[in-house]
Design a protein around this motif. Structure first.
Motif, PDB file in Angstrom:
ATOM      1  N   GLY A  96      38.757  39.698  41.721  1.00 28.68           N
ATOM      2  CA  GLY A  96      37.943  38.495  41.583  1.00 28.68           C
ATOM      3  C   GLY A  96      38.804  37.260  41.678  1.00 28.68           C
ATOM      4  N   THR A  97      38.177  36.161  42.036  1.00 28.98           N
ATOM      5  CA  THR A  97      38.875  34.877  42.056  1.00 28.98           C
ATOM      6  C   THR A  97      38.023  33.881  41.283  1.00 28.98           C
ATOM      7  OG1 THR A  97      37.823  34.143  44.111  1.00 28.98           O
ATOM      8  CG2 THR A  97      39.936  35.290  44.314  1.00 28.98           C
ATOM      9  N   GLU A  98      38.684  33.063  40.495  1.00 25.15           N
ATOM     10  CA  GLU A  98      38.006  32.071  39.661  1.00 25.15           C
ATOM     11  C   GLU A  98      36.819  32.728  38.958  1.00 25.15           C
ATOM     12  OE1 GLU A  98      37.452  28.554  42.075  1.00 25.15           O
ATOM     13  OE2 GLU A  98      39.540  28.002  41.752  1.00 25.15           O
ATOM     14  N   GLY A 106      33.098  31.397  42.155  1.00 14.85           N
ATOM     15  CA  GLY A 106      33.994  32.534  42.031  1.00 14.85           C
ATOM     16  C   GLY A 106      33.560  33.649  42.961  1.00 14.85           C
ATOM     17  N   THR A 107      34.444  34.597  43.159  1.00 13.37           N
ATOM     18  CA  THR A 107      34.128  35.760  43.986  1.00 13.37           C
ATOM     19  C   THR A 107      34.468  37.029  43.219  1.00 13.37           C
ATOM     20  OG1 THR A 107      36.294  35.912  45.048  1.00 13.37           O
ATOM     21  CG2 THR A 107      34.651  34.487  46.111  1.00 13.37           C
ATOM     22  N   VAL A 108      33.784  38.102  43.575  1.00 14.60           N
ATOM     23  CA  VAL A 108      34.063  39.417  43.006  1.00 14.60           C
ATOM     24  C   VAL A 108      33.939  40.435  44.127  1.00 14.60           C
ATOM     25  CG1 VAL A 108      33.420  41.151  41.290  1.00 14.60           C
ATOM     26  CG2 VAL A 108      33.093  38.726  40.768  1.00 14.60           C
ATOM     27  N   ALA A 109      34.986  41.221  44.302  1.00 14.97           N
ATOM     28  CA  ALA A 109      34.951  42.328  45.262  1.00 14.97           C
ATOM     29  C   ALA A 109      34.706  43.609  44.474  1.00 14.97           C
ATOM     30  CB  ALA A 109      36.263  42.415  46.032  1.00 14.97           C
ATOM     31  N   PHE A 110      33.852  44.462  45.008  1.00 18.70           N
ATOM     32  CA  PHE A 110      33.504  45.681  44.279  1.00 18.70           C
ATOM     33  C   PHE A 110      33.105  46.803  45.239  1.00 18.70           C
ATOM     34  CE2 PHE A 110      29.569  43.342  44.786  1.00 18.70           C
ATOM     35  CZ  PHE A 110      28.653  44.316  45.145  1.00 18.70           C
ATOM     36  N   ARG A 111      33.074  48.018  44.677  1.00 26.03           N
ATOM     37  CA  ARG A 111      32.522  49.183  45.362  1.00 26.03           C
ATOM     38  C   ARG A 111      31.397  49.726  44.486  1.00 26.03           C
ATOM     39  NH1 ARG A 111      38.031  51.424  45.792  1.00 26.03           N
ATOM     40  NH2 ARG A 111      38.847  50.569  47.715  1.00 26.03           N
TER      41      ARG A 111
END
Length: 145
Positions: A96-98, A106-111
């Motif tokens: 994640g960012t911020e 903000g961002t969140v990367a997920f599976r």
């Protein structure tokens, strides 16, 4: 996270989540103590990751009202098309960012792991969240590469 399907398909009943069920988002708490509070409007997500986890749980529970309420109005669909044959199994937050209590985006990367019939699959997404009228909302998915 909802995959588009024909509107002609009948919708199966939502998976039953009891207050004592483990929370679908993967955190070590019951559904009632974790994402259930957000779904019921008793609490608000304080971070982009908390919102993403609660939205994953809402997809698992087929909680259309919560999903629409937490979607930015500029990108929000009229409805959520739940695939009755899709079952969400588990969530992995990758990065994640911020997205913290004092950030505006903000961002969140997920599976997100799922089954559809007898087939297993994984949805990988890098989601963007922003504050709208003071609350975190889902804006869109960023390109993965």
């Amino acid at each position: 996270m909802s995959r588009r399907r024909s509107a002609a398909r009948a919708t199966a009943p939502a998976p039953r989540l009891l207050p004592s069920s483990p929370c679908p988002c993967g955190l070590p708490a019951s559904y009632a103590e974790c994402c259930g509070r957000l779904h019921r409007g008793q609490a608000a997500a304080t971070t982009a990751e908390a919102l993403m986890r609660s939205r994953y749980s809402a997809f698992a529970a087929r909680d259309e009202a919560y999903l629409l309420r937490t979607w930015h109005p500029d990108t929000r669909p009229d409805s959520v098309d739940f695939d009755p044959g899709l079952r969400w199994l588990r969530l992995e937050v990758l990065s994640g960012t911020e997205g913290g209590p004092f950030h505006a985006e903000g961002t969140v990367a997920f599976r997100a792991h799922y089954t559809e019939g007898r087939e297993e699959g994984v949805l990988t997404e890098h989601s963007r969240f922003v504050r709208y009228e003071g609350a975190w909302v889902y804006l869109d998915a960023l390109s993965l590469g």
